[in-house]
Design a protein around this motif. Structure first.
Motif, PDB file in Angstrom:
ATOM      1  N   ASP A 134      38.881  36.803  40.497  1.00 12.07           N
ATOM      2  CA  ASP A 134      38.091  37.082  41.540  1.00 12.07           C
ATOM      3  C   ASP A 134      37.988  38.897  42.305  1.00 12.07           C
ATOM      4  OD1 ASP A 134      40.783  38.124  41.432  1.00 12.07           O
ATOM      5  OD2 ASP A 134      41.159  36.191  43.717  1.00 12.07           O
ATOM      6  N   ASN A 149      36.132  40.450  44.992  1.00 11.99           N
ATOM      7  CA  ASN A 149      34.004  39.426  45.339  1.00 11.99           C
ATOM      8  C   ASN A 149      33.529  39.047  46.201  1.00 11.99           C
ATOM      9  OD1 ASN A 149      35.167  37.252  43.358  1.00 11.99           O
ATOM     10  ND2 ASN A 149      34.627  38.644  41.506  1.00 11.99           N
ATOM     11  N   TRP A 150      33.197  37.938  45.835  1.00 14.24           N
ATOM     12  CA  TRP A 150      32.561  36.568  46.736  1.00 14.24           C
ATOM     13  C   TRP A 150      33.522  36.032  46.400  1.00 14.24           C
ATOM     14  CZ3 TRP A 150      30.723  32.262  45.177  1.00 14.24           C
ATOM     15  CH2 TRP A 150      30.225  32.392  43.952  1.00 14.24           C
ATOM     16  N   LYS A 151      34.264  35.879  45.653  1.00 15.40           N
ATOM     17  CA  LYS A 151      34.658  34.479  45.201  1.00 15.40           C
ATOM     18  C   LYS A 151      36.296  34.222  45.888  1.00 15.40           C
ATOM     19  CE  LYS A 151      32.027  34.260  40.983  1.00 15.40           C
ATOM     20  NZ  LYS A 151      31.738  34.593  39.420  1.00 15.40           N
ATOM     21  N   GLU A 153      39.490  34.546  48.026  1.00 17.87           N
ATOM     22  CA  GLU A 153      39.521  33.918  49.687  1.00 17.87           C
ATOM     23  C   GLU A 153      39.920  35.528  50.729  1.00 17.87           C
ATOM     24  OE1 GLU A 153      40.576  30.913  49.656  1.00 17.87           O
ATOM     25  OE2 GLU A 153      40.716  30.647  47.941  1.00 17.87           O
ATOM     26  N   LYS A 199      45.971  33.192  43.467  1.00 19.38           N
ATOM     27  CA  LYS A 199      45.036  32.991  43.906  1.00 19.38           C
ATOM     28  C   LYS A 199      44.566  34.079  45.433  1.00 19.38           C
ATOM     29  CE  LYS A 199      42.211  29.944  45.697  1.00 19.38           C
ATOM     30  NZ  LYS A 199      41.852  28.503  45.415  1.00 19.38           N
ATOM     31  N   TRP A 208      40.363  33.700  36.075  1.00 19.84           N
ATOM     32  CA  TRP A 208      39.948  32.046  35.450  1.00 19.84           C
ATOM     33  C   TRP A 208      39.214  32.213  34.286  1.00 19.84           C
ATOM     34  CZ3 TRP A 208      36.242  32.890  40.188  1.00 19.84           C
ATOM     35  CH2 TRP A 208      37.221  33.411  41.322  1.00 19.84           C
TER      36      TRP A 208
END
Length: 293
Positions: A134, A149-151, A153, A199, A208
């Motif tokens: 992320d 990044n866009w992933k 939370e 997360k 991941w």
């Protein structure tokens, strides 16, 4: 000089230093780490592990000598291990010769295999960055920056990139993704650890295991680890000469002649250290003993 050139990389040994250069298609961790010069005093042992395709040359370092290995804590896979080299089948003889040369030098120099109390290798070059999942972590020697990044939370992205100075970091830990379990690169602030999972933790990357590139987060962990106050104090401490210990000696053969030759090698090493023998005289005498062995 001992040298082995493989697609996986090139290792050379000049009697004092093992120089490791990764191959062009090596694991991202090894490519990012680049060329490594390992002083003999940091080496605990070396081995060649043969298999049906050739084998693997492996350098074993003294505990605590390398910040990357300290940060990885035994979790680096062989492909990412900078001190392991894949050897092709037609180069096994060269690998065995390389092992003999390093082992002989360890014996002559009486290098112990005990852990050290300071880093003997400089670690990743600064600035260093790595990660995935992320976000990406970077460290310039003074501050850590986590860019999402866009992933990531919303609890992380809402405040933008997270930047904090080294003085606010109490500890750092890297754990790769294993199976279905995510990994992380986590910085523990001085005020105490964050209870939220990686997360949602603004001081952590959630890894991941989707690509090899994620493993480069261990390089950021290593660079930070060696600059934390406790590690820095150990680095600044005066270096004590290695103690003479039998732990560094390979097991002697049962024959009396071999025992005598090993004793002679030790005597020659002590005479050189005392200044009785010049380097040239020592080298000539050592080669004569090794030929007898």
């Amino acid at each position: 000089m001992a040298e082995i050139i493989q697609r996986d990389g090139t290792w050379t040994f000049d009697g004092d230093t093992v120089r490791i250069v990764p191959g062009g298609k090596a694991h991202p961790v090894r490519q990012e780490l680049g060329e490594i010069a390992v002083p003999l005093e940091a080496v605990a042992g070396v081995s060649f592990e043969p298999d049906r395709k050739g084998g693997r040359l492996r350098l074993r370092l003294r505990g605590g000598a390398c910040p990357v290995l300290r940060a990885a804590d035994g979790r680096l896979k062989d492909g990412a291990d900078p001190y392991a080299l894949t050897v092709e089948k037609d180069r096994t003889g060269v690998a065995e010769y390389f092992v003999d040369e390093v082992r002989n030098a360890l014996l002559i120099e009486q290098v112990p295999d005990t852990p050290v109390d300071r880093f003997l290798l400089p670690g990743p070059t600064l600035p260093v960055s790595g990660g995935g999942g992320d976000g990406t972590a970077s460290f310039d020697g003074e501050s850590v920056r986590l860019t999402w990044n866009w992933k990531a939370e919303e609890s992380k992205t809402a405040g933008g990139a997270s930047t904090f100075p080294l003085s606010r970091i109490a500890a750092v830990r890297w754990l790769p993704a294993i199976g279905l379990e995510n990994g992380f690169l986590r910085f523990e602030p001085v005020e105490g650890p964050v209870s939220a999972p990686p997360k949602y933790d603004p001081y952590a990357l959630d890894l991941w295991g989707m690509s090899k590139k994620e493993h480069t987060a261990v390089l950021v962990a290593a660079a930070v680890l060696m600059r934390l106050p406790g590690a820095r104090a150990a680095l600044d401490a005066p270096q004590a000469p290695p103690a003479l210990t039998k732990a560094a000696e390979p097991a002697a053969a049962p024959t009396g002649d071999h025992d005598a030759l090993l004793r002679r090698l030790r005597e020659l090493g002590e005479l050189r250290q005392a200044g009785v023998l010049t380097d040239e005289e020592f080298s000539t005498a050592k080669q004569a003993v090794l030929r007898s062995m």
